[in-house]
Design a protein around this motif. Structure first.
Motif, PDB file in Angstrom:
ATOM      1  N   LEU A  48       0.656  -1.178  -0.116  1.00 55.46           N
ATOM      2  CA  LEU A  48       0.085  -0.064  -0.033  1.00 55.46           C
ATOM      3  C   LEU A  48       0.779   1.271   0.113  1.00 55.46           C
ATOM      4  CD1 LEU A  48      -2.733  -0.930   2.722  1.00 55.46           C
ATOM      5  CD2 LEU A  48      -2.931  -0.936   0.061  1.00 55.46           C
ATOM      6  N   ARG A  49       0.510   2.242  -0.696  1.00 53.49           N
ATOM      7  CA  ARG A  49       1.103   3.470  -0.414  1.00 53.49           C
ATOM      8  C   ARG A  49       0.646   4.256   0.636  1.00 53.49           C
ATOM      9  NH1 ARG A  49       0.175   6.399  -6.581  1.00 53.49           N
ATOM     10  NH2 ARG A  49       1.276   4.812  -7.796  1.00 53.49           N
ATOM     11  N   LYS A  50       1.784   4.714   1.211  1.00 55.02           N
ATOM     12  CA  LYS A  50       1.801   5.589   2.461  1.00 55.02           C
ATOM     13  C   LYS A  50       1.788   6.961   2.276  1.00 55.02           C
ATOM     14  CE  LYS A  50       2.982   1.582   5.302  1.00 55.02           C
ATOM     15  NZ  LYS A  50       2.869   0.774   4.453  1.00 55.02           N
ATOM     16  N   PHE A  51       0.733   7.897   2.434  1.00 63.65           N
ATOM     17  CA  PHE A  51       0.803   9.184   2.282  1.00 63.65           C
ATOM     18  C   PHE A  51       1.307   9.954   3.547  1.00 63.65           C
ATOM     19  CE2 PHE A  51      -2.046   7.628  -0.947  1.00 63.65           C
ATOM     20  CZ  PHE A  51      -1.396   8.077  -2.014  1.00 63.65           C
ATOM     21  N   PRO A  52       1.971  11.009   3.670  1.00 68.84           N
ATOM     22  CA  PRO A  52       2.609  11.494   4.927  1.00 68.84           C
ATOM     23  C   PRO A  52       1.274  12.138   5.758  1.00 68.84           C
ATOM     24  CG  PRO A  52       3.327  12.795   3.229  1.00 68.84           C
ATOM     25  CD  PRO A  52       2.726  11.518   2.614  1.00 68.84           C
ATOM     26  N   GLN A  54      -2.144  11.791   5.894  1.00 69.57           N
ATOM     27  CA  GLN A  54      -3.330  11.124   6.029  1.00 69.57           C
ATOM     28  C   GLN A  54      -3.394  10.660   7.396  1.00 69.57           C
ATOM     29  OE1 GLN A  54      -4.290   8.811   2.996  1.00 69.57           O
ATOM     30  NE2 GLN A  54      -5.113  10.323   1.373  1.00 69.57           N
ATOM     31  N   PRO A  55      -4.338  10.424   7.917  1.00 67.90           N
ATOM     32  CA  PRO A  55      -4.462   9.669   9.304  1.00 67.90           C
ATOM     33  C   PRO A  55      -4.642   8.226   9.084  1.00 67.90           C
ATOM     34  CG  PRO A  55      -6.744  10.622   8.641  1.00 67.90           C
ATOM     35  CD  PRO A  55      -5.899  11.261   7.620  1.00 67.90           C
ATOM     36  N   HIS A  56      -4.052   7.749  10.196  1.00 70.63           N
ATOM     37  CA  HIS A  56      -3.823   6.181  10.009  1.00 70.63           C
ATOM     38  C   HIS A  56      -5.310   5.504  10.371  1.00 70.63           C
ATOM     39  CE1 HIS A  56      -1.442   2.620   9.544  1.00 70.63           C
ATOM     40  NE2 HIS A  56      -1.894   2.299  10.867  1.00 70.63           N
ATOM     41  N   VAL A  57      -6.010   4.946   9.631  1.00 73.00           N
ATOM     42  CA  VAL A  57      -7.147   4.289   9.903  1.00 73.00           C
ATOM     43  C   VAL A  57      -6.833   2.749   9.736  1.00 73.00           C
ATOM     44  CG1 VAL A  57      -9.485   3.804   9.303  1.00 73.00           C
ATOM     45  CG2 VAL A  57      -8.429   6.056   9.038  1.00 73.00           C
ATOM     46  N   ARG A  58      -7.391   1.854  10.710  1.00 77.20           N
ATOM     47  CA  ARG A  58      -7.024   0.697  10.750  1.00 77.20           C
ATOM     48  C   ARG A  58      -8.613  -0.239  10.647  1.00 77.20           C
ATOM     49  NH1 ARG A  58      -2.647  -2.401  11.045  1.00 77.20           N
ATOM     50  NH2 ARG A  58      -0.711  -1.289  11.777  1.00 77.20           N
ATOM     51  N   ALA A  59      -9.040  -1.301   9.922  1.00 78.84           N
ATOM     52  CA  ALA A  59     -10.279  -1.712   9.850  1.00 78.84           C
ATOM     53  C   ALA A  59     -10.114  -3.183  10.252  1.00 78.84           C
ATOM     54  CB  ALA A  59     -10.883  -1.618   8.418  1.00 78.84           C
TER      55      ALA A  59
END
Length: 88
Positions: A48-52, A54-59
């Motif tokens: 997955l791409r990680k954008f600096p 954006q909030p970190h969301v886990r599902a």
């Protein structure tokens, strides 16, 4: 100068044949464990791409099991003891 691919690559093929003959079992074990580790990394989000910003969301993953309907009643087959004379 010989540019025939079979002649140029012959030493490479001989080396690969020797490596597989001598170390084939260990190479198989190493590649199989490496593939398990790569699959675990991919499934955990390694690609997955990680954008600096954006909030970190886990599902979470949920498994829902729906109960099935009751089975249909059995089909009862009755055999009759009628002879040919009783059929008239």
């Amino acid at each position: 100068m010989n540019l025939n691919p079979a002649t140029v690559l012959n030493p490479v093929f001989q080396f690969l044949d020797w490596i597989i003959a001598e170390w084939g079992v260990y190479l198989f074990l190493a590649f199989s464990w490496l593939s398990v580790l790569v699959l675990a990394w991919v499934f955990s989000g390694g690609l997955l791409r990680k954008f600096p910003n954006q909030p970190h969301v886990r599902a979470g993953i949920g498994i829902f099991i729906q109960p099935h309907s009751p089975p249909p009643p059995p089909i009862i087959i009755q055999e009759s003891d009628l002879s040919d004379e009783d059929m008239d």
